[in-house]
Design a protein around this motif. Structure first.
Motif, PDB file in Angstrom:
ATOM      1  N   PHE A 183       0.843  -1.192   0.000  1.00  0.00           N
ATOM      2  CA  PHE A 183       0.000   0.000   0.000  1.00  0.00           C
ATOM      3  C   PHE A 183       0.878   1.242   0.000  1.00  0.00           C
ATOM      4  O   PHE A 183       1.921   1.284   0.664  1.00  0.00           O
ATOM      5  CB  PHE A 183      -0.919   0.011   1.228  1.00  0.00           C
ATOM      6  CG  PHE A 183      -1.817  -1.192   1.335  1.00  0.00           C
ATOM      7  CD1 PHE A 183      -2.925  -1.326   0.523  1.00  0.00           C
ATOM      8  CD2 PHE A 183      -1.537  -2.201   2.252  1.00  0.00           C
ATOM      9  CE1 PHE A 183      -3.752  -2.441   0.627  1.00  0.00           C
ATOM     10  CE2 PHE A 183      -2.354  -3.311   2.364  1.00  0.00           C
ATOM     11  CZ  PHE A 183      -3.468  -3.433   1.537  1.00  0.00           C
ATOM     12  N   ASP A 184       0.436   2.257  -0.727  1.00  0.00           N
ATOM     13  CA  ASP A 184       1.153   3.527  -0.750  1.00  0.00           C
ATOM     14  C   ASP A 184       0.999   4.239   0.587  1.00  0.00           C
ATOM     15  O   ASP A 184      -0.026   4.090   1.261  1.00  0.00           O
ATOM     16  CB  ASP A 184       0.627   4.413  -1.873  1.00  0.00           C
ATOM     17  CG  ASP A 184       0.883   3.819  -3.251  1.00  0.00           C
ATOM     18  OD1 ASP A 184       1.908   3.121  -3.403  1.00  0.00           O
ATOM     19  OD2 ASP A 184       0.064   4.048  -4.166  1.00  0.00           O
ATOM     20  N   PRO A 185       2.002   5.033   0.983  1.00  0.00           N
ATOM     21  CA  PRO A 185       1.875   5.802   2.230  1.00  0.00           C
ATOM     22  C   PRO A 185       0.636   6.706   2.195  1.00  0.00           C
ATOM     23  O   PRO A 185       0.336   7.332   1.177  1.00  0.00           O
ATOM     24  CB  PRO A 185       3.174   6.627   2.265  1.00  0.00           C
ATOM     25  CG  PRO A 185       4.138   5.826   1.449  1.00  0.00           C
ATOM     26  CD  PRO A 185       3.330   5.184   0.366  1.00  0.00           C
ATOM     27  N   GLY A 186      -0.076   6.771   3.310  1.00  0.00           N
ATOM     28  CA  GLY A 186      -1.294   7.570   3.388  1.00  0.00           C
ATOM     29  C   GLY A 186      -2.562   6.790   3.144  1.00  0.00           C
ATOM     30  O   GLY A 186      -3.662   7.287   3.397  1.00  0.00           O
ATOM     31  N   THR A 187      -2.444   5.543   2.659  1.00  0.00           N
ATOM     32  CA  THR A 187      -3.624   4.706   2.418  1.00  0.00           C
ATOM     33  C   THR A 187      -4.246   4.277   3.744  1.00  0.00           C
ATOM     34  O   THR A 187      -3.540   3.983   4.708  1.00  0.00           O
ATOM     35  CB  THR A 187      -3.230   3.455   1.608  1.00  0.00           C
ATOM     36  OG1 THR A 187      -2.632   3.861   0.383  1.00  0.00           O
ATOM     37  CG2 THR A 187      -4.448   2.596   1.313  1.00  0.00           C
ATOM     38  N   ILE A 188      -5.576   4.255   3.790  1.00  0.00           N
ATOM     39  CA  ILE A 188      -6.304   3.748   4.952  1.00  0.00           C
ATOM     40  C   ILE A 188      -6.851   2.369   4.601  1.00  0.00           C
ATOM     41  O   ILE A 188      -7.637   2.226   3.663  1.00  0.00           O
ATOM     42  CB  ILE A 188      -7.460   4.686   5.351  1.00  0.00           C
ATOM     43  CG1 ILE A 188      -6.936   6.088   5.663  1.00  0.00           C
ATOM     44  CG2 ILE A 188      -8.214   4.124   6.554  1.00  0.00           C
ATOM     45  CD1 ILE A 188      -8.030   7.092   5.975  1.00  0.00           C
ATOM     46  N   VAL A 189      -6.432   1.343   5.333  1.00  0.00           N
ATOM     47  CA  VAL A 189      -6.855  -0.034   5.111  1.00  0.00           C
ATOM     48  C   VAL A 189      -7.880  -0.407   6.188  1.00  0.00           C
ATOM     49  O   VAL A 189      -7.599  -0.267   7.387  1.00  0.00           O
ATOM     50  CB  VAL A 189      -5.660  -1.014   5.150  1.00  0.00           C
ATOM     51  CG1 VAL A 189      -6.131  -2.432   4.874  1.00  0.00           C
ATOM     52  CG2 VAL A 189      -4.602  -0.600   4.140  1.00  0.00           C
ATOM     53  N   ALA A 206       4.962   1.840  10.312  1.00  0.00           N
ATOM     54  CA  ALA A 206       6.300   2.279   9.927  1.00  0.00           C
ATOM     55  C   ALA A 206       6.332   2.767   8.482  1.00  0.00           C
ATOM     56  O   ALA A 206       7.111   3.668   8.141  1.00  0.00           O
ATOM     57  CB  ALA A 206       7.302   1.135  10.117  1.00  0.00           C
ATOM     58  N   GLY A 207       5.470   2.201   7.638  1.00  0.00           N
ATOM     59  CA  GLY A 207       5.423   2.600   6.226  1.00  0.00           C
ATOM     60  C   GLY A 207       4.449   3.721   5.929  1.00  0.00           C
ATOM     61  O   GLY A 207       4.229   4.050   4.754  1.00  0.00           O
ATOM     62  N   GLY A 208       3.835   4.312   6.964  1.00  0.00           N
ATOM     63  CA  GLY A 208       2.915   5.417   6.743  1.00  0.00           C
ATOM     64  C   GLY A 208       1.538   4.990   6.281  1.00  0.00           C
ATOM     65  O   GLY A 208       0.777   5.817   5.750  1.00  0.00           O
ATOM     66  N   ASN A 275      -4.417   3.416  13.951  1.00  0.00           N
ATOM     67  CA  ASN A 275      -3.195   4.196  14.143  1.00  0.00           C
ATOM     68  C   ASN A 275      -3.328   5.597  13.557  1.00  0.00           C
ATOM     69  O   ASN A 275      -2.340   6.329  13.483  1.00  0.00           O
ATOM     70  CB  ASN A 275      -1.995   3.475  13.525  1.00  0.00           C
ATOM     71  CG  ASN A 275      -2.137   3.296  12.015  1.00  0.00           C
ATOM     72  OD1 ASN A 275      -3.227   3.452  11.461  1.00  0.00           O
ATOM     73  ND2 ASN A 275      -1.054   2.945  11.353  1.00  0.00           N
ATOM     74  N   TYR A 276      -4.543   5.958  13.102  1.00  0.00           N
ATOM     75  CA  TYR A 276      -4.776   7.304  12.575  1.00  0.00           C
ATOM     76  C   TYR A 276      -5.172   8.193  13.757  1.00  0.00           C
ATOM     77  O   TYR A 276      -6.273   8.094  14.281  1.00  0.00           O
ATOM     78  CB  TYR A 276      -5.882   7.286  11.522  1.00  0.00           C
ATOM     79  CG  TYR A 276      -5.750   8.391  10.479  1.00  0.00           C
ATOM     80  CD1 TYR A 276      -5.381   9.681  10.848  1.00  0.00           C
ATOM     81  CD2 TYR A 276      -6.000   8.155   9.147  1.00  0.00           C
ATOM     82  CE1 TYR A 276      -5.243  10.685   9.916  1.00  0.00           C
ATOM     83  CE2 TYR A 276      -5.866   9.147   8.191  1.00  0.00           C
ATOM     84  CZ  TYR A 276      -5.489  10.412   8.584  1.00  0.00           C
ATOM     85  OH  TYR A 276      -5.356  11.408   7.652  1.00  0.00           O
ATOM     86  N   LEU A 277      -4.281   9.088  14.158  1.00  0.00           N
ATOM     87  CA  LEU A 277      -4.466   9.859  15.380  1.00  0.00           C
ATOM     88  C   LEU A 277      -5.173  11.191  15.162  1.00  0.00           C
ATOM     89  O   LEU A 277      -5.564  11.847  16.128  1.00  0.00           O
ATOM     90  CB  LEU A 277      -3.095  10.112  16.045  1.00  0.00           C
ATOM     91  CG  LEU A 277      -2.221   8.875  16.277  1.00  0.00           C
ATOM     92  CD1 LEU A 277      -0.931   9.268  16.978  1.00  0.00           C
ATOM     93  CD2 LEU A 277      -2.974   7.809  17.063  1.00  0.00           C
ATOM     94  N   LYS A 278      -5.346  11.608  13.899  1.00  0.00           N
ATOM     95  CA  LYS A 278      -5.873  12.950  13.632  1.00  0.00           C
ATOM     96  C   LYS A 278      -7.368  12.962  13.323  1.00  0.00           C
ATOM     97  O   LYS A 278      -8.045  13.932  13.625  1.00  0.00           O
ATOM     98  CB  LYS A 278      -5.099  13.593  12.482  1.00  0.00           C
ATOM     99  CG  LYS A 278      -3.634  13.857  12.793  1.00  0.00           C
ATOM    100  CD  LYS A 278      -2.930  14.529  11.611  1.00  0.00           C
ATOM    101  CE  LYS A 278      -1.469  14.800  11.935  1.00  0.00           C
ATOM    102  NZ  LYS A 278      -0.763  15.463  10.808  1.00  0.00           N
ATOM    103  N   LEU A 279      -7.876  11.941  12.678  1.00  0.00           N
ATOM    104  CA  LEU A 279      -9.293  11.931  12.308  1.00  0.00           C
ATOM    105  C   LEU A 279     -10.181  11.849  13.551  1.00  0.00           C
ATOM    106  O   LEU A 279      -9.787  11.280  14.574  1.00  0.00           O
ATOM    107  CB  LEU A 279      -9.602  10.751  11.386  1.00  0.00           C
ATOM    108  CG  LEU A 279      -9.126  10.850   9.931  1.00  0.00           C
ATOM    109  CD1 LEU A 279      -9.495   9.584   9.183  1.00  0.00           C
ATOM    110  CD2 LEU A 279      -9.728  12.061   9.230  1.00  0.00           C
TER     111      LEU A 279
END
Length: 376
Positions: A183-189, A206-208, A275-279
């Protein structure tokens, strides 16, 4: 009066012959082939899905009954033994390449259609099990007295398109396959609890790559802090945590969020891990709810296409049939994206099946639903 080729022929125009032949050479699919081409095999297997043929004889018989209308496709109806031999020996990787080529066209058609306001790519990951008879499919290991295969799928929520798939034996772990996806960095799985693996979570973080999943009931953790929760949104808790347990901190040494949400429909408390701390916590809950779209996709795939019974027993033939079903599903999604009328998958499939060799302008036909819907 305008003359048009058949609906089936217009659908096949989505696959340019020059590009198809390039993929044939790339995969060496016609090595030692005599007479029966890969294009003819592809047309026959696509007819199996769109025409709902239940056996090799039905495929060849159906094509032979319309042989006069196949001349412009550049093929003749094969015998069932010829088609069976091709499905057993010609590489299924050709159909994977055809799928990816059509997927690019669908992405262009569905660009700009998003469910959420954030710019991150949203991907759902899940698998479905397809039961097989162990006596006939002895290579499909699952249980001692039962055979099965698994279809592992990534669903892109931009247009709800299947972005990639892997077919494995039924006893292969979902986590083992998940490690093969990039997955590209920034992707939400988004995935369910079957993919809970701390080493995988650590690798993604670690991979964003962000993830949203359900937390297991027996998971060990330590609360490091709490965030404020919005009012009247059914959010009970929003905690910052660190994983505990044997080697958990070594596998995933990153801060995570644990969110408790009350579901008024089922009257249950759902616990999410991300692990998404901002949303916001409400957005995290909505993202997991959106995961239901991949379950709807699997249901539509099994209801409308032939993937629960197979016209061949070898592993290669089964994979060809599954990839052809995914190609047929992409065709329907492409038609939905091109059409101005909001067709459901089942109605669109019924329409195509009843009018596959009708000579009409497909695109004008799809945009005039009240003139064309057949009496079922």
């Amino acid at each position: 009066m305008n003359n048009f080729c058949s609906i089936f022929s217009q659908l096949l125009q989505l696959f340019p012959r020059v590009e198809f032949q390039h993929m044939v050479r790339q995969t060496h699919a016609e090595r030692h082939a005599k007479g029966f081409t890969c294009w003819g095999q592809f047309v026959a297997m696509l007819f199996c899905q769109l025409g709902r043929a239940h056996s090799l004889r039905e495929i060849t018989g159906g094509l032979r009954s319309c042989e006069g209308k196949l001349k412009h496709l550049g093929i003749t109806a094969p015998s069932h033994s010829t088609l069976a031999y091709a499905n057993r020996h010609r590489p299924w990787e050709l159909y994977q390449e055809v799928f990816l080529q059509l997927l690019e066209r669908c992405h262009i058609q569905g660009a700009g259609k998003k469910t959420f306001r954030f710019k991150n790519k949203l991907i759902s990951m899940d698998s479905t099990t397809i039961d097989l008879c162990l006596a006939m499919f002895d290579w499909a290991k699952f249980r001692q007295t039962k055979g099965a295969i698994k279809l592992h799928l990534l669903l892109d929520h931009d247009g709800y398109l299947p972005s990639f798939a892997i077919v494995t034996e039924g006893n292969v772990s979902d986590i083992k396959v998940a490690r093969q996806f990039h997955f590209d960095p920034g992707t939400i799985v988004v995935d369910d609890r079957g993919y809970n693996d701390y080493a995988l979570f650590g690798q993604w973080t670690a991979g964003g790559v962000y993830f949203v999943t359900r937390m297991k009931d027996n998971a060990l953790y330590e609360v490091m802090g709490e965030k404020g929760v919005p009012q009247n949104r059914h959010i009970l808790k929003d905690e910052m945590i660190e994983l505990r347990g044997p080697k958990a901190i070594e596998k995933c040494p990153y801060p995570l969020r644990r969110i408790e949400v009350y579901d008024p429909e089922t009257e249950e408390v759902l616990v999410f891990l991300t692990n998404y701390l901002k949303l916001g916590a409400t957005t995290i809950a909505a993202i997991y709810k959106e995961r239901w779209q991949i379950e709807i996709f699997f249901k539509a795939l099994k209801q409308n296409f032939k993937i629960k019974t197979f016209v061949g027993t070898s592993a290669n033939a089964v994979k060809i049939q599954i990839w052809t079903a995914l190609i047929a599903m992409l065709i329907l999604r492409f038609l939905q994206l091109r059409s101005k009328f909001h067709w459901s998958l089942s109605n669109l499939m019924a329409l195509l099946r009843m009018n596959l060799f009708t000579h009409r302008d497909l695109w004008a036909w799809l945009n005039k639903p009240f003139e064309i819907v057949p009496v079922l």
